[in-house]
Enzyme design. Structure first.
Site, PDB file in Angstrom:
ATOM      1  N   LYS A  82      45.840 132.501  55.173  1.00  0.00           N
ATOM      2  CA  LYS A  82      44.450 132.729  55.570  1.00  0.00           C
ATOM      3  C   LYS A  82      44.396 133.177  57.028  1.00  0.00           C
ATOM      4  CE  LYS A  82      42.110 129.316  52.630  1.00  0.00           C
ATOM      5  NZ  LYS A  82      41.247 130.277  51.917  1.00  0.00           N
TER       6      LYS A  82
ATOM      7  N   ARG B  97      42.796 126.962  41.312  1.00  0.00           N
ATOM      8  CA  ARG B  97      42.771 127.173  39.859  1.00  0.00           C
ATOM      9  C   ARG B  97      44.124 126.818  39.235  1.00  0.00           C
ATOM     10  NH1 ARG B  97      40.924 133.249  40.768  1.00  0.00           N
ATOM     11  NH2 ARG B  97      40.075 132.172  42.590  1.00  0.00           N
TER      12      ARG B  97
HETATM   13  N1  BES Z   1      39.721 126.756  49.192  1.00  0.00           N
HETATM   14  C1  BES Z   1      39.490 128.144  49.053  1.00  0.00           C
HETATM   15  C2  BES Z   1      38.019 128.471  48.843  1.00  0.00           C
HETATM   16  C3  BES Z   1      37.151 128.339  50.058  1.00  0.00           C
HETATM   17  C4  BES Z   1      37.011 129.424  50.910  1.00  0.00           C
HETATM   18  C5  BES Z   1      36.466 127.201  50.317  1.00  0.00           C
HETATM   19  C6  BES Z   1      36.197 129.311  52.006  1.00  0.00           C
HETATM   20  C7  BES Z   1      35.645 127.084  51.411  1.00  0.00           C
HETATM   21  C8  BES Z   1      35.498 128.150  52.264  1.00  0.00           C
HETATM   22  C9  BES Z   1      40.268 128.687  47.872  1.00  0.00           C
HETATM   23  O1  BES Z   1      41.478 128.078  47.625  1.00  0.00           O
HETATM   24  C10 BES Z   1      40.555 130.108  48.164  1.00  0.00           C
HETATM   25  O2  BES Z   1      41.265 130.362  49.080  1.00  0.00           O
HETATM   26  N2  BES Z   1      39.982 131.013  47.378  1.00  0.00           N
HETATM   27  C11 BES Z   1      40.167 132.408  47.560  1.00  0.00           C
HETATM   28  C12 BES Z   1      40.373 133.034  46.222  1.00  0.00           C
HETATM   29  C13 BES Z   1      40.895 134.437  46.293  1.00  0.00           C
HETATM   30  C14 BES Z   1      42.298 134.463  46.861  1.00  0.00           C
HETATM   31  C15 BES Z   1      40.884 135.026  44.900  1.00  0.00           C
HETATM   32  C16 BES Z   1      38.940 132.960  48.257  1.00  0.00           C
HETATM   33  O3  BES Z   1      37.831 132.471  48.006  1.00  0.00           O
HETATM   34  O4  BES Z   1      39.091 133.835  49.078  1.00  0.00           O
HETATM   35 MN    MN Z   2      43.044 128.962  48.798  1.00  0.00          MN
END
Ligand code: BES
Ligand code: MN
Ligand code: ZN
Length: 507
Positions: free
Chosen positions: A284, A358
């Site tokens: 991230k 997921r």
């Molecule tokens: N934990 C995150 C989702 C999230 C993002 C929660 C921002 C709170 C604030 C999740 O694991 C994630 O990273 N999701 C990705 C999915 C993508 C890679 C398909 C996302 O939302 O960018």
């Molecule tokens: Mn994630």
């Protein structure tokens, strides 16, 4: 916080502070407010006439009594417009009052039951909302600071809920007892969410949940990576590979006393508990990454709801499955393009290691089938895009089962944790087709929350199922009347209400 219930009149209370309420638009006080107003020589009528107390929801107005009442301070909490009034407004009004009391440094106060009179709420529901709101509003995360700050006023120690009508005292007592459990368990979940990830590792999360379970009489089994391997949880374990911390699969089970389990519905709650989500190899961006300590919020909500079920001895067979791990990059970590095998044998092509939630849920949802459940609900901080779709207050509800969906919507309405229905749109399923595995786990940016839900559906086989995406509601950057900045524990009370709805009798 100690919560007392007693029969009496608020104007006679010798507390440090007494709390009364006001509906928006009311010009002449009635009920408890009138009694206080009379003792104060019409001071409240004057305040209303001057426009200084409007009765808006979240508004609190403080008055000093200068010896004209046994209590030195009166706090008027706004209930909003009578025609819009809902049980959640009673909760918010109580929360605003508790928050103001805490800011004032008042550690003991007495309150009336908001909304049971003119508001038309059932006394038990109103009393529950007042107890819950009081606990939620007075909450603060016990900071890890060497020196106390000026704003660190002491916790509210004791609140007395007054009911004038003896015929309603029992209902108020029952409501306060339920509200106390729901408020305390939600605050416990908030503590877990606010806790830094170097303290709250998967093992530490398991320890804290196990300790709580022992205290309230919940069965708790914690499985490590060896047991997960034996179960064939290849999808969950793939995420855990990059971390030095061992993954933990926490299984909680509430078996109510004095009832035959076979006669009860079985409800399984599944929570995502990534104690820290770096994104893994699909790292991230640095900005805001620190907030990813909240990525275990679904698991915290599940643990809180199970704790509530045990404390209330709800006549429902409830199971909590909490999949806990870190998501870290390392030389051993899962890589984009890897293929993993879930517990039901399905193979999954990994596109982004940041879509880790997921993967851990897939195995937990397979595991849920062994309980032959009446319903399964998973709750997860799953996708950033749910916030783009629904904003910071609404969580996404994905569910094609009518009865379960309507129970969840009712629980949502009652708890004031708002859900909005989202589609499990079948035609999008083809976006998850893979060239190398049974399916891939993402399908592009558009409709990301729906694709995540469709992915989970592949593993939620053989039972009614709902998925709650709480990624945009688990954390608030600004305080509201009943939350502080930080973890909200969204879903904890909602899921407890869902379990109450399945319980054959109301406690
Ligand atoms: N934990 C995150 C989702 C999230 C993002 C929660 C921002 C709170 C604030 C999740 O694991 C994630 O990273 N999701 C990705 C999915 C993508 C890679 C398909 C996302 O939302 O960018
Ligand atoms: Mn994630
Ligand atoms: Zn995540």
């Amino acid at each position: 916080m100690q919560l007392n219930v007693k029969q009496g009149y608020i104007q006679e209370e010798a507390a440090d502070l007494i709390v009364v309420n006001l509906f928006e638009g009311v010009k002449t006080p009635g009920g408890a407010l009138k009694a206080v107003d009379d003792a104060l020589g019409g001071a409240i009528t004057q305040l209303i006439a001057d426009g200084d107390a409007k009765g808006k929801l979240g508004e609190t107005t403080l008055l000093y009594t200068y010896g004209r009442l046994p209590a030195p301070r009166v706090l008027i909490t706004g209930l909003g417009k009578a025609e819009d009034f809902k049980v959640h407004h009673a909760r918010q009004a109580a929360a605003a009052a508790a928050k103001r009391a805490r800011q004032l440094g008042v550690t003991r106060f007495s309150t009336i039951v908001h909304g049971a009179g003119r508001g038309g709420l059932a006394p038990q529901d109103a009393a529950q909302a007042v107890a819950e709101g009081t606990l939620l509003g007075a909450y603060r995360y016990a900071r890890r600071q060497r020196e106390a700050k000026e704003q660190d006023t002491p916790p509210v120690a004791e609140v007395t809920v007054l009911e004038a009508n003896p015929a309603q005292l029992e209902a108020v007592r029952r409501g306060v007892a339920v509200g106390q459990v729901l408020g305390e368990t939600a605050n416990w979940a908030r503590d877990l969410i606010n806790e830094p990830a170097n303290y709250l590792t998967p093992r530490e999360l398991a320890r804290r949940i196990a300790a709580q379970a022992a205290e309230v009489g919940l069965e708790c089994q914690v499985m490590g990576e060896e047991e997960l391997a034996a179960l064939g949880a290849g999808s969950f374990l793939a995420i855990a590979r990059g971390s030095e911390e061992e993954a933990q699969f926490i299984v909680l089970e509430h078996k109510p006393q004095g009832v035959d389990l076979a006669d009860l519905p079985t409800v399984v709650l599944v929570g995502k508990a990534i104690t820290f989500d770096t994104g893994g190899i699909s790292l991230k961006p640095a900005e805001d990454m620190w907030k990813m300590k909240d990525d275990m919020g679904g698991g915290a909500a599940v643990a809180a709801a199970l704790t509530a079920a045990a404390r209330l001895n709800l006549p429902v067979h409830a199971v909590g499955l909490i999949a806990a791990t870190e998501n870290m990059p390392s030389g051993r970590a899962l890589k984009p393009g890897d293929v993993v095998t879930a517990m039901n044998g399905k193979t999954v092509e990994i596109i982004s290691t940041d879509a880790e939630g997921r993967q851990v849920l897939a195995d937990a949802l397979c595991y849920a089938a062994r309980y032959k459940p009446t319903a399964v609900v998973d709750i997860a901080t799953l996708t950033g895009t749910i916030g783009l779709a629904l904003g910071r207050q609404l969580a996404g509800l994905f569910c094609d089962h009518e009865d379960l969906r309507s129970r969840l919507m009712q629980a949502s309405e009652f708890s004031g944790e708002p859900l909005w229905p989202m589609p499990l749109y079948k035609p999008y399923r083809k976006l998850l087709e893979s060239d190398v595995a049974d399916l891939k786990h993402t399908g592009g940016r558009y409709g990301g929350s729906i694709l995540a839900a469709l992915f989970l559906q592949e593993f939620a086989e053989g039972y009614p199922w709902a998925h709650l995406d709480i990624a945009s509601t688990i954390w608030q950057d600004e305080a509201t009347s009943f939350t502080v900045r930080g973890g909200t524990a969204f879903g904890a009370r909602l899921l407890a209400e869902l379990l109450r709805s399945y319980a054959a009798r109301k406690e």
